[in-house]
Enzyme design. Structure first.
Site, PDB file in Angstrom:
ATOM      1  N   HIS A  17      11.750  14.535   6.339  1.00  0.00           N
ATOM      2  CA  HIS A  17      11.723  13.696   7.526  1.00  0.00           C
ATOM      3  C   HIS A  17      10.753  12.296   7.352  1.00  0.00           C
ATOM      4  CE1 HIS A  17       7.522  14.879   8.107  1.00  0.00           C
ATOM      5  NE2 HIS A  17       7.744  16.344   8.140  1.00  0.00           N
ATOM      6  N   HIS A  20       7.462  12.614   5.282  1.00  0.00           N
ATOM      7  CA  HIS A  20       7.470  12.607   3.904  1.00  0.00           C
ATOM      8  C   HIS A  20       7.795  11.131   3.399  1.00  0.00           C
ATOM      9  CE1 HIS A  20       8.867  16.837   5.142  1.00  0.00           C
ATOM     10  NE2 HIS A  20       7.753  16.796   5.008  1.00  0.00           N
ATOM     11  N   CYS A 125      -1.937  31.080   9.596  1.00  0.00           N
ATOM     12  CA  CYS A 125      -1.010  30.006  10.119  1.00  0.00           C
ATOM     13  C   CYS A 125       0.187  29.706   8.856  1.00  0.00           C
ATOM     14  CB  CYS A 125      -1.812  28.858  10.480  1.00  0.00           C
ATOM     15  SG  CYS A 125      -0.632  27.701  11.135  1.00  0.00           S
ATOM     16  N   CYS A 128       0.252  25.841   7.945  1.00  0.00           N
ATOM     17  CA  CYS A 128      -0.672  25.191   7.074  1.00  0.00           C
ATOM     18  C   CYS A 128      -0.671  26.286   5.745  1.00  0.00           C
ATOM     19  CB  CYS A 128      -2.009  25.210   7.803  1.00  0.00           C
ATOM     20  SG  CYS A 128      -2.153  24.473   9.238  1.00  0.00           S
ATOM     21  N   CYS A 143      -3.154  27.466  16.131  1.00  0.00           N
ATOM     22  CA  CYS A 143      -3.464  26.366  15.270  1.00  0.00           C
ATOM     23  C   CYS A 143      -3.209  25.083  15.932  1.00  0.00           C
ATOM     24  CB  CYS A 143      -2.587  26.568  14.128  1.00  0.00           C
ATOM     25  SG  CYS A 143      -2.619  25.165  12.863  1.00  0.00           S
ATOM     26  N   HIS A 146       0.098  23.591  14.470  1.00  0.00           N
ATOM     27  CA  HIS A 146       1.249  24.087  14.575  1.00  0.00           C
ATOM     28  C   HIS A 146       1.259  25.076  15.557  1.00  0.00           C
ATOM     29  CE1 HIS A 146       0.579  23.268  10.282  1.00  0.00           C
ATOM     30  NE2 HIS A 146       2.134  22.836  10.505  1.00  0.00           N
ATOM     31  N   LYS A 296       4.035  14.123  19.039  1.00  0.00           N
ATOM     32  CA  LYS A 296       4.725  14.624  18.030  1.00  0.00           C
ATOM     33  C   LYS A 296       6.070  14.577  18.150  1.00  0.00           C
ATOM     34  CE  LYS A 296       3.539  18.240  14.648  1.00  0.00           C
ATOM     35  NZ  LYS A 296       2.696  19.160  14.334  1.00  0.00           N
ATOM     36  N   LYS A 299      12.862  17.885  17.709  1.00  0.00           N
ATOM     37  CA  LYS A 299      14.362  17.894  18.292  1.00  0.00           C
ATOM     38  C   LYS A 299      14.431  18.089  19.744  1.00  0.00           C
ATOM     39  CE  LYS A 299      16.473  18.916  13.741  1.00  0.00           C
ATOM     40  NZ  LYS A 299      15.711  19.875  12.915  1.00  0.00           N
TER      41      LYS A 299
HETATM   42  N1  MSP Z   1       2.757  21.189   0.697  1.00  0.00           N
HETATM   43  C1  MSP Z   1       1.709  20.582   1.604  1.00  0.00           C
HETATM   44  C2  MSP Z   1       0.694  19.637   0.541  1.00  0.00           C
HETATM   45  C3  MSP Z   1       0.437  19.919  -0.972  1.00  0.00           C
HETATM   46  S1  MSP Z   1      -0.177  18.629  -2.115  1.00  0.00           S
HETATM   47  C4  MSP Z   1      -0.904  19.220  -3.193  1.00  0.00           C
HETATM   48  C5  MSP Z   1       2.001  19.839   2.780  1.00  0.00           C
HETATM   49  N2  MSP Z   1       3.357  19.587   2.675  1.00  0.00           N
HETATM   50  S2  MSP Z   1       3.892  19.049   3.930  1.00  0.00           S
HETATM   51  O1  MSP Z   1       5.486  18.987   3.944  1.00  0.00           O
HETATM   52  O2  MSP Z   1       3.431  19.265   5.295  1.00  0.00           O
HETATM   53  O3  MSP Z   1       3.330  17.314   3.977  1.00  0.00           O
HETATM   54  C6  MSP Z   1       2.327  16.803   4.492  1.00  0.00           C
HETATM   55  C7  MSP Z   1       2.220  15.454   4.418  1.00  0.00           C
HETATM   56  O4  MSP Z   1       3.317  14.810   4.729  1.00  0.00           O
HETATM   57  C8  MSP Z   1       0.977  14.870   5.266  1.00  0.00           C
HETATM   58  O5  MSP Z   1      -0.167  14.852   4.583  1.00  0.00           O
HETATM   59  C9  MSP Z   1       1.598  13.531   5.101  1.00  0.00           C
HETATM   60  O6  MSP Z   1       1.414  12.572   3.813  1.00  0.00           O
HETATM   61  C10 MSP Z   1       3.126  13.494   5.447  1.00  0.00           C
HETATM   62  N3  MSP Z   1       3.617  13.634   6.588  1.00  0.00           N
HETATM   63  C11 MSP Z   1       4.115  14.716   7.350  1.00  0.00           C
HETATM   64  N4  MSP Z   1       4.286  14.287   8.662  1.00  0.00           N
HETATM   65  C12 MSP Z   1       3.754  13.081   8.916  1.00  0.00           C
HETATM   66  C13 MSP Z   1       3.736  12.241  10.097  1.00  0.00           C
HETATM   67  N5  MSP Z   1       4.136  12.509  11.202  1.00  0.00           N
HETATM   68  N6  MSP Z   1       3.462  10.983   9.699  1.00  0.00           N
HETATM   69  C14 MSP Z   1       2.918  10.316   8.795  1.00  0.00           C
HETATM   70  N7  MSP Z   1       2.991  11.452   7.530  1.00  0.00           N
HETATM   71  C15 MSP Z   1       3.006  12.565   7.752  1.00  0.00           C
HETATM   72  O7  MSP Z   1       1.118  19.583   3.550  1.00  0.00           O
END
Ligand code: MSP
Length: 505
Positions: A17, A20, A125, A128, A143, A146, A296, A299
């Site tokens: 999304h 990422h 959780c 997380c 959490c 979440h 947040k 969908k």
């Molecule tokens: N897999 C772990 C990270 C491991 S790193 C060694 C994880 N993954 S995650 O898919 O949840 O990704 C989290 C990260 O995605 C956030 O820290 C941020 O970098 C990015 N984002 C996810 N949602 C976001 C927003 N809504 N806005 C901006 N960035 C966000 O945690």
């Protein structure tokens, strides 16, 4: 000078999304900024493939885990390629070299007596992939990150890594290295997390329950996944413990969202201390994107921004530009397809694209290329100085916090150039022979200043900027880039002036 930038590796339990795309694009922009300053840069991004969430996602689709992971890893990679992330490492934690290095690190800690086995009862959780203390939970026992996920009550033997022995050393490190966390607001948050004794970090699960992980080298009935596994990617990319990993590791900065400050600011440094390894240079933290309505994205609310859809409709650069221009590090920001479209049209199309088209076409039609620059007026000097200063903002080091204001300065300069061009009205000046040279000067000033702005924008929207520079008939600047005026040559031909940012309804 070297620099190693990393992004989080993302869970692949669902499609990629905007969040990422965001962190990876930001890392890419910082990389391009460093490249422009002549540095040697490596960037890593990728997928966190182990763990309960990913396993359950594969099961839900009736797919063998590896098939599921392969599909998702490809999907994430397609997104990063689409949005122009110039990564050097595409991480997959199922890569054998990574798994071996994680197992070796665990064995090292186990042999040193730094990993202990105990039975654990607590709330977990899945979102997380972390155990939660009562004090971490909301009033209704959920959490905070979440709210929609039911916490699981878990009672099972786990292996643990006690973090408390390193707490004081970590506090001292943060105090001695003011730029360990940027922006400083998160440094304060991190120090708050370190004000209380640290819990033991669970690093394993019984394989009987979760199999998608790395088998513990000292107990084949347990696997390790998520944090102990995932964080080590930052080292295993560099072929740790071999190769020239130290040269890069010593210059590492991790880009992260604020949601994973604790794992990167507490788990990771304490793990590194236990492994007798130096800490990274620092953490670069940003806030989150919220959907329309300041909530947040979900969908159900219909406020999800799909990065692929946006890129297909408005172009990759509309998305990259919006992310860079409107993100904030110290707070959350809102995003929607409508606001991306608005900013695309009001800034990229109406300010940068419009001037390029007007001045470029005029120069071609009336001067058959770049006009000669004559005597400069105060007004000429003023717009030129503004463009130069704005471009210089990207020739210096930028932090994520500064990025939006540096981009805004480019927009201001473009706005002023548009006004200058309209006000100077070179089409009127062309009517009299005596004022034709003045018309040439105006067009020259507009085009040459715009060239500078596009040289700077290469860090943010490389594809469009390079196209614009090609239309102006100039070579791409070499690194290290030092912005300078008067790089267009009077009399030189221009390329075909095409629409750079097409209108989209
Ligand atoms: N897999 C772990 C990270 C491991 S790193 C060694 C994880 N993954 S995650 O898919 O949840 O990704 C989290 C990260 O995605 C956030 O820290 C941020 O970098 C990015 N984002 C996810 N949602 C976001 C927003 N809504 N806005 C901006 N960035 C966000 O945690």
């Amino acid at each position: 000078m070297k620099s190693y930038l990393t992004t989080p590796i993302y869970y692949v339990n669902a499609a990629p999304h905007i969040g990422h795309a965001h962190t990876s694009v930001m890392a890419d922009i910082l990389k391009r900024n460093k490249l422009a300053r002549g540095m040697d840069v490596r960037l890593s991004t990728g997928c966190d493939e182990h763990g309960q969430k990913n396993q359950e996602a594969a099961e839900a689709l009736n797919l063998a885990p590896q098939d599921y992971l392969d599909q998702r890893a490809e999907e994430f990679q397609r997104l990063f390629d689409l949005v122009g992330v110039d990564y050097d490492y595409y991480v997959r934690t199922t890569r054998p070299g990574h798994k071996e290095a994680v197992a070796r690190a665990e064995q090292q800690l186990f042999d040193a007596g730094l990993i202990v086995k105990k039975s654990y009862t607590g709330k977990y959780c899945k979102g997380c992939e972390q155990f939660k203390k009562e004090s971490d939970l909301t009033e209704d026992d959920r959490c905070p990150e979440h709210n929609n996920i039911e916490l699981e009550l878990i009672d099972e033997p786990n292996y643990f890594f006690p973090m408390e022995p390193y707490r004081q050393r970590l506090i001292d490190h943060i105090n001695a290295n003011p730029d360990f966390v940027d922006p400083p607001m998160y440094r304060g948050e991190l120090l708050k997390m370190l004000a209380e004794p640290l819990e033991d970090l669970s690093i394993s699960r019984p394989k009987a329950r979760v199999s998608l992980g790395i088998e513990l080298p000292f107990d084949a009935d347990h696997v390790t996944y998520v944090w102990f596994d995932a964080l080590l990617n930052y080292l295993t990319n560099l072929e740790f413990p071999g190769g020239d990993y130290q040269d890069w590791w010593s210059e590492c900065r991790h880009l992260i969202g604020k949601d994973i400050l604790k794992t990167h600011g507490v788990y990771w440094p304490t793990m590194l201390m236990a492994l007798d390894l130096p800490l990274p240079k620092g953490l670069v933290v940003h806030g989150h994107w919220l959907g329309d309505g300041g909530v947040k994205m979900s969908k159900t609310l219909g406020n999800v921004v799909d990065p692929i859809e946006v890129a297909e409709k408005y172009g990759v650069d509309a998305l990259r530009y919006y992310l860079a221009r409107h993100m904030r590090t110290e707070s959350d920001s809102q995003i929607s397809a409508e606001t991306i479209a608005q900013v695309y049209s009001s800034e990229l199309a109406n300010k940068f694209g419009n001037l390029l088209s007007r001045a470029g076409k005029f120069a071609k039609a009336r001067f058959d290329g770049v006009p000669q620059m004559g005597q400069l007026t105060e007004a000429d000097e003023a717009v030129r100085a503004k463009a130069l200063a704005a471009a210089q903002g990207l020739a210096k080091e930028i932090t994520l916090t500064q990025l939006p204001e540096r981009v805004a300065a480019l927009v201001d300069a473009a706005e002023e150039l548009n006004a200058y061009f309209a006000h100077s009205a070179p089409w009127d000046l062309m009517k009299e022979e005596a004022t034709q040279p003045r018309a040439g000067t105006v067009v020259y000033v507009a085009l040459d200043s715009l060239r500078l702005l596009f040289e700077a924008l290469r860090q943010v929207i490389p594809v469009s900027s390079d196209k614009a520079l090609a239309m102006m008939g100039v070579d791409l600047p070499a690194a290290p880039w030092s912005p300078a005026l008067d790089q267009l040559q009077g009399g030189a031909p221009l390329g075909d002036i095409e629409v750079l940012f097409a209108r989209v309804d």
